[in-house]
Design an enzyme around this catalytic site. Structure first.
Site, PDB file in Angstrom:
ATOM      1  N   ARG A 298      32.521  55.121  43.373  1.00 18.82           N
ATOM      2  CA  ARG A 298      31.695  53.980  42.985  1.00 18.82           C
ATOM      3  C   ARG A 298      30.507  53.956  43.934  1.00 18.82           C
ATOM      4  O   ARG A 298      30.686  53.864  45.157  1.00 18.82           O
ATOM      5  CB  ARG A 298      32.485  52.688  43.117  1.00 18.82           C
ATOM      6  CG  ARG A 298      31.626  51.489  42.841  1.00 18.82           C
ATOM      7  CD  ARG A 298      32.346  50.199  43.137  1.00 18.82           C
ATOM      8  NE  ARG A 298      31.501  49.078  42.776  1.00 18.82           N
ATOM      9  CZ  ARG A 298      31.442  47.952  43.479  1.00 18.82           C
ATOM     10  NH1 ARG A 298      32.189  47.796  44.550  1.00 18.82           N
ATOM     11  NH2 ARG A 298      30.668  46.977  43.072  1.00 18.82           N
TER      12      ARG A 298
ATOM     13  N   GLU B 273      37.484  48.594  36.469  1.00 19.69           N
ATOM     14  CA  GLU B 273      36.334  49.416  36.847  1.00 19.69           C
ATOM     15  C   GLU B 273      36.773  50.834  37.222  1.00 19.69           C
ATOM     16  O   GLU B 273      36.066  51.800  36.973  1.00 19.69           O
ATOM     17  CB  GLU B 273      35.604  48.771  38.024  1.00 19.69           C
ATOM     18  CG  GLU B 273      34.898  47.490  37.619  1.00 19.69           C
ATOM     19  CD  GLU B 273      34.604  46.569  38.783  1.00 19.69           C
ATOM     20  OE1 GLU B 273      35.527  45.841  39.213  1.00 19.69           O
ATOM     21  OE2 GLU B 273      33.469  46.585  39.269  1.00 19.69           O
TER      22      GLU B 273
ATOM     23  N   HIS C 142      27.740  45.151  38.965  1.00 16.82           N
ATOM     24  CA  HIS C 142      28.987  44.993  38.188  1.00 16.82           C
ATOM     25  C   HIS C 142      28.907  45.734  36.851  1.00 16.82           C
ATOM     26  O   HIS C 142      29.613  45.386  35.899  1.00 16.82           O
ATOM     27  CB  HIS C 142      29.289  43.511  37.857  1.00 16.82           C
ATOM     28  CG  HIS C 142      29.702  42.675  39.021  1.00 16.82           C
ATOM     29  ND1 HIS C 142      29.363  41.345  39.137  1.00 16.82           N
ATOM     30  CD2 HIS C 142      30.441  42.961  40.117  1.00 16.82           C
ATOM     31  CE1 HIS C 142      29.875  40.852  40.242  1.00 16.82           C
ATOM     32  NE2 HIS C 142      30.529  41.812  40.863  1.00 16.82           N
TER      33      HIS C 142
ATOM     34  N   ARG D 104      27.945  33.457  48.277  1.00 14.81           N
ATOM     35  CA  ARG D 104      26.491  33.589  48.063  1.00 14.81           C
ATOM     36  C   ARG D 104      25.996  32.403  47.256  1.00 14.81           C
ATOM     37  O   ARG D 104      26.672  31.948  46.338  1.00 14.81           O
ATOM     38  CB  ARG D 104      26.173  34.871  47.288  1.00 14.81           C
ATOM     39  CG  ARG D 104      26.583  36.147  47.988  1.00 14.81           C
ATOM     40  CD  ARG D 104      26.103  37.351  47.182  1.00 14.81           C
ATOM     41  NE  ARG D 104      26.704  38.571  47.664  1.00 14.81           N
ATOM     42  CZ  ARG D 104      27.359  39.442  46.895  1.00 14.81           C
ATOM     43  NH1 ARG D 104      27.498  39.228  45.597  1.00 14.81           N
ATOM     44  NH2 ARG D 104      27.860  40.539  47.415  1.00 14.81           N
TER      45      ARG D 104
ATOM     46  N   ASN E 249      36.312  53.771  46.232  1.00 12.89           N
ATOM     47  CA  ASN E 249      35.336  52.688  46.360  1.00 12.89           C
ATOM     48  C   ASN E 249      35.254  52.357  47.846  1.00 12.89           C
ATOM     49  O   ASN E 249      36.133  51.706  48.409  1.00 12.89           O
ATOM     50  CB  ASN E 249      35.823  51.486  45.545  1.00 12.89           C
ATOM     51  CG  ASN E 249      34.869  50.312  45.636  1.00 12.89           C
ATOM     52  OD1 ASN E 249      33.878  50.360  46.357  1.00 12.89           O
ATOM     53  ND2 ASN E 249      35.181  49.256  44.906  1.00 12.89           N
TER      54      ASN E 249
END
Ligand code: ADP
Length: 412
Positions: A100, A395, A189, A250, A21
């Site tokens: 990823r 993940e 996600h 965010r 990743n």
């Protein structure tokens, strides 16, 4: 030149997948057995492209850290990793590299063997994910050099959401912007929502295709997804990960008019606006203290910090509202899932969210809620209420599993 192994030379049962990743200044990696999820080794290279670049490699309880040497880049990190894997005699078990990749646009609803065409598509999609896709490509190119004989697979964060219907993925903007420029909602996600939905299906003892779920992935980035008959039919993130619920730094959904106001009347340049909404808002912006949920909970509970309390309250209300909004997408609902660093660990956040969802027949058993943290998974709902699971996401395992499956299918 080393010959790349063909998919038929890859055995799923005996081998492991190296999951990569890659961020702009970091590489997370895990060596995973795809069938069991067993992690043989994992780690993180960080502060890349600066002289403080370092790599930490973890095997079981053992952790080793090394300073990286010039040019301090992703390649330098992978060179150390390969050497470490060689010393541990682990290289021989690696059958493929699973990457990823954040944005797969509309091209990719499934993992892909990385070819030149796939690389070009990932590069083109960088205009939709300028922070992520170029970094993912650096990881791919570095791994092609470091592991020249291994097949490389891309697993896309957007793929799980490609099942969203038009009514969920279109914005109320001129249709030509979608048709000509791909401006639509994609969602992110995906591997996490898919993993926890699969786990929930196991708890429900029925196939995922018969499960109707709402999944809240609450980490630094946060998104809520609604899953109908095992497929994502709507999600809170949009064309970029900036849309939806409030997150660590965010802001999530805001009135687009605010952006014009900042530029027209408050002297913001467009780069300042970008920084404001992505890096300076959310929990950090409202609290003025931190983006870290642990710090805010401590400040709220121990110091009565007013703004920390406010930040967490707004955060939870916005997530509860998002969860409730998905009653528009379903006619049946098996349960709600909490995952991600906050979802898996913060019993306070879970209580605050669920107490605003009584109309949907959600209710928490406080003892179970308090007991289910730090990697534990359980149904924390009261006896006759709708299920609420805390499920630790994984993940990396999804990426390993999907990479291995793709290679197995290609070899048939
Ligand atoms: P990322 O999106 O970067 O993968 P994580 O899923 O690791 O992030 O989640 C990070 C968030 O999880 C941080 O806000 C952190 O404070 C929060 N978190 C981790 N452990 C706890 C805890 N014990 N209690 C409350 N929040 C926690």
């Amino acid at each position: 030149m080393t010959q790349q192994k063909s998919p038929s030379q890859v055995s799923v049962n005996t081998t492991a997948i190296l999951v990569i990743n890659c961020g702009s200044s970091s590489v997370k990696f895990s060596l995973i057995r795809p069938l069991t999820g067993e992690t043989l080794l994992s780690g993180l290279a960080e502060c890349l492209l600066s002289s403080t670049a370092r790599i930490t490699i973890k095997q079981g309880e053992e952790k080793q850290s090394y300073k990286l040497t010039a040019p301090f880049n992703h390649q330098a990190a992978l060179t150390v990793l390969v050497e470490h894997l060689r010393q541990l005699n682990l290289v021989q078990y690696i059958s493929a590299i699973g990457h990823r990749v954040v944005h797969g646009g509309e091209h990719y609803s499934e993992p892909r063997l990385i070819t030149e065409v796939v690389e070009q598509a990932i590069a083109q999609l960088a205009k939709l994910a300028p922070l992520h896709n170029p970094a993912n490509l650096i990881g791919i190119k570095s791994c092609q050099q470091a592991f020249a004989d291994l097949p490389q697979v891309a697993v896309f964060d957007t793929a799980f959401h490609q099942s969203m219907p038009e009514k969920a993925y279109l914005y109320g903007l001129p249709y030509s912007l979608y048709k000509e420029h791909g401006i639509r909602r994609y969602g992110f996600h995906g591997t996490s929502h898919y993993f926890v939905a699969k786990q929930a299906a196991k708890y429900l003892n029925k196939p995922l295709e018969q499960c109707n779920l709402i999944s809240a992935h609450l980490g630094n980035g946060c998104s809520v997804t609604v899953i109908k008959n095992g497929k994502s039919v709507d999600t809170s993130m949009g064309m970029t990960p900036g849309e939806g619920v409030m997150m660590g730094t965010r802001c999530g959904d805001i009135d687009a008019g605010i952006l014009f106001h900042l530029v027209d009347n408050l002297g913001y340049a467009i780069n300042d606006v970008d920084k404001l909404v992505n890096k300076e808002s959310g929990l950090l912006g409202v609290s003025g203290l931190s983006n870290d949920c642990r710090t805010l909970e401590k400040a709220m509970l121990e110091d009565n910090h007013v703004q920390a309390t406010l930040a967490l309250t707004v955060f939870c209300y916005r997530i509860a509202k998002s969860i409730a909004s998905y009653s528009a997408s379903l006619t049946q609902l098996d349960g709600l899932i909490f995952t991600g660093g906050i979802g898996e660990n913060s019993s306070w956040v879970r209580t605050e969210i669920v107490k605003q969802l009584g109309l949907l027949n959600f209710s928490l058993d406080e003892d179970k809620n308090q007991a289910t943290r730090f990697g534990a998974s359980a149904n924390i709902a009261t006896k006759n209420a709708r299920a609420i699971w805390v499920i630790a996401t994984n993940e990396e395992w999804v990426i390993a599993e999907q990479s291995a499956l793709l290679l197995k299918n290609l070899a048939k």
